[in-house]
Design an enzyme around this catalytic site. Structure first.
Site, PDB file in Angstrom:
ATOM      1  N   SER A   1       1.080  -1.294   0.088  1.00  0.00           N
ATOM      2  CA  SER A   1      -0.021   0.140  -0.005  1.00  0.00           C
ATOM      3  C   SER A   1       0.883   1.243  -0.054  1.00  0.00           C
ATOM      4  CB  SER A   1      -0.959   0.019   1.155  1.00  0.00           C
ATOM      5  OG  SER A   1      -2.049   0.892   0.950  1.00  0.00           O
TER       6      SER A   1
ATOM      7  N   HIS B   1      -7.637  -5.660  -0.067  1.00  0.00           N
ATOM      8  CA  HIS B   1      -6.492  -4.493  -0.068  1.00  0.00           C
ATOM      9  C   HIS B   1      -5.424  -5.457   0.482  1.00  0.00           C
ATOM     10  CE1 HIS B   1      -4.201  -1.074   0.125  1.00  0.00           C
ATOM     11  NE2 HIS B   1      -4.222  -0.824   1.420  1.00  0.00           N
TER      12      HIS B   1
ATOM     13  N   ASP C   1      -9.472  -4.892  -4.515  1.00  0.00           N
ATOM     14  CA  ASP C   1      -9.002  -3.826  -3.539  1.00  0.00           C
ATOM     15  C   ASP C   1     -10.031  -2.568  -3.479  1.00  0.00           C
ATOM     16  OD1 ASP C   1      -7.513  -1.951  -2.140  1.00  0.00           O
ATOM     17  OD2 ASP C   1      -5.755  -2.785  -2.920  1.00  0.00           O
TER      18      ASP C   1
HETATM   19  O1  9J3 Z   1      -3.034   0.885   3.448  1.00  0.00           O
HETATM   20  C1  9J3 Z   1      -2.472   1.833   2.817  1.00  0.00           C
HETATM   21  O2  9J3 Z   1      -1.215   2.484   3.109  1.00  0.00           O
HETATM   22  C2  9J3 Z   1      -3.677   2.726   2.340  1.00  0.00           C
HETATM   23  C3  9J3 Z   1      -3.350   3.925   1.618  1.00  0.00           C
HETATM   24  C4  9J3 Z   1      -4.496   4.949   1.929  1.00  0.00           C
HETATM   25  O3  9J3 Z   1      -5.737   4.758   1.846  1.00  0.00           O
HETATM   26  O4  9J3 Z   1      -4.260   6.044   2.564  1.00  0.00           O
HETATM   27  C5  9J3 Z   1      -5.364   7.083   2.700  1.00  0.00           C
HETATM   28  C6  9J3 Z   1      -4.782   8.409   3.232  1.00  0.00           C
END
Ligand code: 9J3
Length: 242
Positions: free
Chosen positions: A114, A192, A160
């Site tokens: 992520s 995700h 996701d």
């Molecule tokens: O799991 C992540 O790093 C999600 C990234 C995200 O949605 O950040 C929003 C601020």
């Protein structure tokens, strides 16, 4: 009956305290090795700890790499800050850690989940001498990674809902120039977190990618090209041959 295959070499771990430009972590390395070993930094996502990427430690250490899974200094650090921390972790392993004498500073890679996947793309921009990156369900505010010249395997999760592949992973992949070896593996039905727990298909591709581009093992090409996606894969893109 053929003899059973030899057991995989045992993996050792060392705990790293915070204070070296990242939030501390765990080094995984094979107990027995000859020569210097490639180094991989693995970075978690927003609010996650190193637990999110922990399974890649033993996976890649068994295959002759040193892996450092890191915590970030703050659980809310942005992708670019996570990239700086990944590079600091690599530098720590190579210059100061308990395994510095077996670490190969010239063969390094970054992977992450992520925002940690976004971090691996930013790390490639900041340090083009990386040999490979593996963004997992990556997230970043930009979709322009046209400056990435480091061989990149992106793993996406089909369903996701946090970093939708159509908004993040796929545009990231398409923005990387055709002159850069790249592949996009999309896991069917995954959410995700589809990359955060042990999976044989992901393990196979991540191993093949790091064998080919991080270790420099050209015999691993046959596991990547021509593409022959089998298993729970909803989509596979690549720019073979490499
Ligand atoms: O799991 C992540 O790093 C999600 C990234 C995200 O949605 O950040 C929003 C601020």
């Amino acid at each position: 009956m053929p003899p059973p295959p030899p057991p995989p070499p045992p993996v050792q771990t060392v705990t790293v305290e915070p204070g070296y430009g990242f939030g501390g972590g765990t080094i995984y390395y094979p107990q027995e090795s000859t020569g210097r070993l490639p180094v991989v930094a693995a970075v978690p996502g927003f609010t996650e700890t190193q637990e999110a990427v922990a399974w890649y430690g033993p996976l890649l250490a068994r295959r002759g790499n040193i892996v450092i899974t890191i915590d970030t200094i703050s659980p809310t650090n942005a992708p670019k800050t996570r990239a700086d921390q990944a590079l600091a972790a690599i530098d720590y392993v190579v210059t100061q850690s308990a395994v510095s004498d077996i670490a190969d500073a010239s063969r390094t890679a970054v992977m992450g989940h992520s925002m940690g996947g976004g971090a691996s793309l930013f790390a490639a921009l900041k340090r083009p001498t990386l040999k490979a990156i593996v963004p997992l369900a990556p997230w970043a505010r930009t979709t322009d990674f046209s400056g990435v010249a480091v061989p990149t395997l992106i793993v996406g999760c089909e369903n996701d809902g946090i970093a939708a592949v159509g908004t993040y992973a796929e545009p990231f992949y398409e923005s990387i120039p055709a002159t850069t070896p790249k592949a996009y593996l999309e896991m069917a039905g995954g959410n995700h977190y589809c990359t955060n727990s042990e999976d044989p298909v992901i393990a196979g591709y991540v191993s093949a990618w790091t064998d080919r581009f991080l270790k420099g093992d050209t015999t691993a090409s046959s596991r990547l090209c021509p593409p022959s996606p089998v298993g729970p894969i909803s989509e596979y893109r690549s720019n073979c041959p490499y």
